[in-house]
Design a protein around this motif. Structure first.
Motif, short mmCIF file in Angstrom:
data_model
loop_
_atom_site.label_atom_id
_atom_site.label_comp_id
_atom_site.label_asym_id
_atom_site.label_seq_id
_atom_site.Cartn_x
_atom_site.Cartn_y
_atom_site.Cartn_z
N ASP A 4 -6.83 0.31 2.48
CA ASP A 4 -7.33 -0.61 1.32
C ASP A 4 -6.63 -1.89 1.32
O ASP A 4 -7.28 -2.79 1.20
CB ASP A 4 -7.19 0.09 0.15
N LYS A 5 -5.40 -1.80 0.90
CA LYS A 5 -4.64 -3.22 0.94
C LYS A 5 -4.75 -3.88 2.06
O LYS A 5 -5.04 -5.32 1.80
CB LYS A 5 -3.12 -2.84 0.62
N ALA A 6 -4.55 -3.51 3.21
CA ALA A 6 -4.97 -4.37 4.48
C ALA A 6 -6.21 -5.03 4.51
O ALA A 6 -6.48 -6.11 4.86
CB ALA A 6 -4.71 -3.53 5.67
N ARG A 7 -7.21 -4.14 4.06
CA ARG A 7 -8.57 -4.53 4.20
C ARG A 7 -8.93 -5.70 3.20
O ARG A 7 -9.34 -6.79 3.30
CB ARG A 7 -9.60 -3.42 4.22
N ILE A 8 -8.44 -5.47 2.10
CA ILE A 8 -8.76 -6.28 0.78
C ILE A 8 -8.04 -7.54 0.95
O ILE A 8 -8.30 -8.58 0.70
CB ILE A 8 -8.47 -5.45 -0.68
N LEU A 9 -6.45 -7.49 1.19
CA LEU A 9 -5.90 -8.74 0.98
C LEU A 9 -5.77 -9.41 2.32
O LEU A 9 -5.46 -10.58 2.15
CB LEU A 9 -4.28 -7.99 0.81
N CYS A 10 -5.82 -8.82 3.44
CA CYS A 10 -5.84 -9.55 4.65
C CYS A 10 -7.03 -9.68 5.62
O CYS A 10 -7.30 -10.01 6.75
CB CYS A 10 -4.86 -9.14 5.50
N GLY A 11 -8.21 -8.47 5.39
CA GLY A 11 -9.56 -8.68 6.02
C GLY A 11 -9.18 -7.85 7.30
O GLY A 11 -9.96 -8.03 8.19
N GLU A 12 -8.20 -7.14 7.20
CA GLU A 12 -7.74 -6.17 8.56
C GLU A 12 -8.33 -4.76 8.47
O GLU A 12 -7.78 -4.16 7.22
CB GLU A 12 -6.29 -6.30 8.65
N LYS A 13 -8.62 -4.22 9.44
CA LYS A 13 -9.01 -2.74 9.53
C LYS A 13 -8.17 -2.11 10.88
O LYS A 13 -8.22 -2.88 11.84
CB LYS A 13 -10.20 -2.32 9.86
N PRO A 14 -7.57 -0.99 10.80
CA PRO A 14 -6.88 -0.46 11.77
C PRO A 14 -7.77 -0.08 12.99
O PRO A 14 -9.03 0.34 12.64
CB PRO A 14 -6.22 0.87 11.20
N GLY B 40 0.73 -1.07 -0.12
CA GLY B 40 -0.04 0.14 -0.01
C GLY B 40 0.90 1.22 -0.06
O GLY B 40 0.66 2.28 -0.67
N ILE B 41 1.90 1.21 0.80
CA ILE B 41 2.81 2.46 0.75
C ILE B 41 3.37 2.47 -0.62
O ILE B 41 3.77 3.67 -0.98
CB ILE B 41 3.96 2.19 1.84
N GLN B 42 4.10 1.41 -1.07
CA GLN B 42 4.77 1.57 -2.47
C GLN B 42 3.86 2.00 -3.69
O GLN B 42 4.13 2.81 -4.52
CB GLN B 42 5.24 0.26 -2.94
N GLU B 43 2.63 1.76 -3.42
CA GLU B 43 1.41 2.18 -4.44
C GLU B 43 1.45 3.43 -4.59
O GLU B 43 0.92 4.02 -5.54
CB GLU B 43 0.08 1.20 -4.18
N LYS B 44 1.55 4.24 -3.46
CA LYS B 44 1.45 5.65 -3.50
C LYS B 44 2.90 6.45 -3.37
O LYS B 44 2.92 7.70 -3.02
CB LYS B 44 0.39 6.42 -2.55
N LYS B 45 3.79 5.70 -3.75
CA LYS B 45 5.28 6.18 -3.71
C LYS B 45 5.83 6.65 -2.57
O LYS B 45 6.50 7.50 -2.26
CB LYS B 45 5.17 7.30 -4.89
N GLY B 46 5.14 6.10 -1.37
CA GLY B 46 5.91 6.35 -0.14
C GLY B 46 7.21 5.84 -0.13
O GLY B 46 7.69 4.85 -0.98
N ARG B 47 8.17 6.36 0.48
CA ARG B 47 9.80 6.27 0.33
C ARG B 47 10.17 5.88 1.79
O ARG B 47 9.69 5.98 2.87
CB ARG B 47 10.34 7.57 -0.11
N ASP B 48 11.72 5.30 1.67
CA ASP B 48 12.53 4.90 2.91
C ASP B 48 11.37 4.02 3.59
O ASP B 48 11.47 4.25 5.00
CB ASP B 48 13.10 6.25 3.31
#
Length: 119
Positions: free
Chosen positions: A59-69, A14-22
């Motif tokens: 979105d990624k955590a919910r879709i791929l793992c069924g997890e919500k914060p 999810g981070i990489q999809e929006k160009k998050g860095r480091d």
């Protein structure tokens, strides 16, 4: 792969999809009495990008793992946003805030895994 590891990988995606860095994944499992078992730390260049990263991670955590914060804090200013997934905390910083709080140094005893930037 354990459910926790799958969650971490979906967060990184999810981070990489929006160009998050480091991106750094801190493994705190060997450290006694910590608030969580893993931290995922990254940065975005603007508050708008930080908000997009947080949305993508959710979105990624919910879709791929069924997890919500359990909670998301800091979105109003979007300079440092924390997402609480129980054993996994996600921190998304502006670069200057990341430097100031220096979580990687604070948790220097942790095993740190740096994820290469996708350029």
């Amino acid at each position: 792969m354990s459910k926790r590891k799958e969650l971490i990988e979906s967060i990184v995606e999810g981070i990489q999809e929006k160009k998050g860095r480091d991106i750094v994944v801190a493994d705190l499992t060997e450290i006694y009495d910590t608030i969580c078992k893993y931290m995922v730390i990254c940065q975005g260049n603007t508050p708008t990008q930080i908000a997009a990263i947080v949305e993508s991670v959710g979105d990624k955590a919910r879709i791929l793992c069924g997890e919500k914060p359990a909670s998301v804090d800091g979105l109003r200013n979007a300079q440092w946003v924390a997402m609480d997934y129980g054993d996994v905390l996600v921190h998304v910083f502006l670069p200057e805030n990341r430097t100031f709080y220096n979580l990687e140094h604070l948790w220097a005893d942790a095993q740190l895994r740096e994820i290469p930037n996708l350029d």
